[in-house]
Design an enzyme around this catalytic site. Structure first.
Site, mmCIF file in Angstrom:
data_model
loop_
_atom_site.group_PDB
_atom_site.id
_atom_site.type_symbol
_atom_site.label_atom_id
_atom_site.label_comp_id
_atom_site.label_asym_id
_atom_site.label_seq_id
_atom_site.Cartn_x
_atom_site.Cartn_y
_atom_site.Cartn_z
ATOM 1 N N SER A 80 7.072 -2.394 -19.645
ATOM 2 C CA SER A 80 6.718 -1.054 -20.127
ATOM 3 C C SER A 80 7.357 -0.778 -21.475
ATOM 4 O O SER A 80 8.462 -1.269 -21.769
ATOM 5 C CB SER A 80 7.206 -0.013 -19.106
ATOM 6 O OG SER A 80 7.167 1.289 -19.635
ATOM 7 N N ASN A 124 14.326 -1.801 -4.565
ATOM 8 C CA ASN A 124 12.950 -2.280 -4.437
ATOM 9 C C ASN A 124 12.533 -3.133 -5.626
ATOM 10 O O ASN A 124 12.055 -4.263 -5.463
ATOM 11 C CB ASN A 124 11.998 -1.096 -4.281
ATOM 12 C CG ASN A 124 10.558 -1.546 -4.097
ATOM 13 O OD1 ASN A 124 10.118 -1.853 -3.008
ATOM 14 N ND2 ASN A 124 9.816 -1.605 -5.202
ATOM 15 N N LEU A 135 0.809 -1.228 0.000
ATOM 16 C CA LEU A 135 0.000 0.000 0.000
ATOM 17 C C LEU A 135 0.845 1.284 0.000
ATOM 18 O O LEU A 135 0.337 2.354 0.332
ATOM 19 C CB LEU A 135 -0.989 0.019 1.179
ATOM 20 C CG LEU A 135 -1.967 -1.159 1.249
ATOM 21 C CD1 LEU A 135 -2.929 -0.977 2.414
ATOM 22 C CD2 LEU A 135 -2.743 -1.315 -0.059
ATOM 23 N N LYS A 158 12.828 -1.980 -15.419
ATOM 24 C CA LYS A 158 11.967 -2.829 -16.257
ATOM 25 C C LYS A 158 12.828 -3.639 -17.234
ATOM 26 O O LYS A 158 12.603 -4.841 -17.429
ATOM 27 C CB LYS A 158 10.941 -1.979 -17.016
ATOM 28 C CG LYS A 158 9.887 -1.334 -16.142
ATOM 29 C CD LYS A 158 8.987 -2.363 -15.465
ATOM 30 C CE LYS A 158 7.805 -1.719 -14.765
ATOM 31 N NZ LYS A 158 6.988 -2.696 -14.024
ATOM 32 N N TYR A 169 13.768 4.044 -13.422
ATOM 33 C CA TYR A 169 12.537 3.250 -13.493
ATOM 34 C C TYR A 169 12.541 2.382 -14.750
ATOM 35 O O TYR A 169 12.324 1.168 -14.697
ATOM 36 C CB TYR A 169 11.309 4.159 -13.478
ATOM 37 C CG TYR A 169 10.068 3.480 -14.015
ATOM 38 C CD1 TYR A 169 9.409 2.511 -13.268
ATOM 39 C CD2 TYR A 169 9.579 3.778 -15.286
ATOM 40 C CE1 TYR A 169 8.282 1.860 -13.772
ATOM 41 C CE2 TYR A 169 8.461 3.132 -15.793
ATOM 42 C CZ TYR A 169 7.828 2.180 -15.034
ATOM 43 O OH TYR A 169 6.725 1.523 -15.545
#
Length: 338
Positions: free
Chosen positions: A125, A100, A34, A155, A151
């Site tokens: 992506s 992460n 979350l 990917k 980012y």
């Protein structure tokens, strides 16, 4: 029916995929910490579908909790959405993104090995294509060159990890889905994109300007080599995107398969703004600003491979996406925080 572990299932694409999985008779079970989502979204999924979704709140990097869950459930497949995703933030906090996004995937793959989970669908992506080498972009187009932010690099790196993992475990089924630009919301208006802070993507920003949450949109550059000078992207309705995951789940094959999920049509920023003005019924205030570093002029997909092998094509229009996004925004001006 498949029992499916959905990581990051409380997020924008995750919740819409849950609705489609439930409609197709599958049993999704959600993990989400979350950090970029809300438990309220899962309550809305239950309201739409009439079915409760089992939810476990923990970080995917927590191998002990993940192995406990995978040991207790006999999962048939995993759909892996979980990850940090803000382009600008990834530039400011690269180590956080690498730690992460990569570690959570490694932890997940180790659990899949240990508990003999045969199939993985990965949320990738169009960012992996960098500055396009050709248009429309095909799954065979060059990737990993000219990537402009951490980012996008995560990917690309995860795709490479999955290829190596698949080579070592040829019995595993790995499907990589390269998303183009998801927009819109569920037609019910109950779930939609709920950015934390200023939106990073065009459509939720336009929606917030239309609703009076923000004063105006800044269009980053109008001097690109495009028909109206603004950037051109392939905008896909999030419901179509969600259905692509169900199609991938329903068509398993060993080894690694990669598919573009897009419409195959480029839309400029000005065309997208005009479509949203039509949906909301009033003008959108905007100004022209400078180009953003790393932005490219044009990017759109060939989705022919997904049509041929998965029987999937995007069917919803830009106008439908804008209508659904406006319904979500106008009914939920504060998103899920109401």
């Amino acid at each position: 029916m498949a029992k499916v572990l959905v990581t990051g299932g409380a997020g924008y694409i995750g919740t819409h995929t849950l609705v489609e999985l439930l409609a197709a008779g599958h049993e999704p079970i959600v993990i989400d910490n979350l950090v970029n989502s809300s438990a309220e979204s899962l309550k809305r999924v239950a309201k739409i579908s009439g079915q409760e979704v089992a939810f476990y709140k923990f970080d995917l990097c927590d191998s002990e909790k993940l192995n406990d869950l995978c040991g207790a459930e006999n999962f048939d497949a995993v759909i892996h959405f979980a990850g940090l995703k803000a382009v600008g933030e990834s530039v400011a906090k690269p180590l956080e993104y690498y730690q992460n996004n990569l570690q959570s995937t490694l932890t997940l793959l180790a659990a899949m090995e240990k508990h003999h989970i045969p199939s993985l669908i990965f949320s990738s992506s169009a960012t992996v294509y960098g500055d396009p080498s050709e248009l429309p972009l095909k799954e065979t187009s060059r990737v990993g060159v000219g990537l402009t932010n951490p980012y996008g690099k995560t990917k690309y790196f995860i795709e490479e990890i999955l290829r190596d993992w698949s080579a070592a475990h040829p019995d595993k089924q790995v499907t990589i889905l390269r998303y183009f630009n998801p927009i819109g919301a569920h037609p019910s208006g109950l779930i939609g994109e709920d950015p934390q802070g200023p939106p990073n993507n065009l459509m939720p920003y336009v929606a917030q300007v239309a609703a009076g949450v923000r004063p105006e949109l800044t269009i980053n550059g109008n001097d690109y080599d495009t028909p109206d000078g603004t950037g051109v992207r392939d905008y896909i309705h999030v419901v179509d995107l969600a259905r692509g995951h169900v199609a991938a789940l329903s068509n398993p094959a060993t080894g690694v398969r990669t598919y573009n999920l897009g419409t195959g049509k480029g839309v400029s920023v000005m065309e997208a703004v005009a479509a949203f003005e039509k949906a909301c019924g009033h003008p959108i205030a905007y100004k022209i600003g400078p180009r953003r570093a790393g932005d490219i002029a044009t990017c759109y997909a060939s989705a022919d491979l997904a049509a041929a092998e998965l029987g999937w094509r995007a069917t919803k229009t830009l106008d439908e996406a804008c209508q659904d996004a406006w319904r979500w925004q106008s009914q939920n001006p504060q998103g899920f925080r109401q």
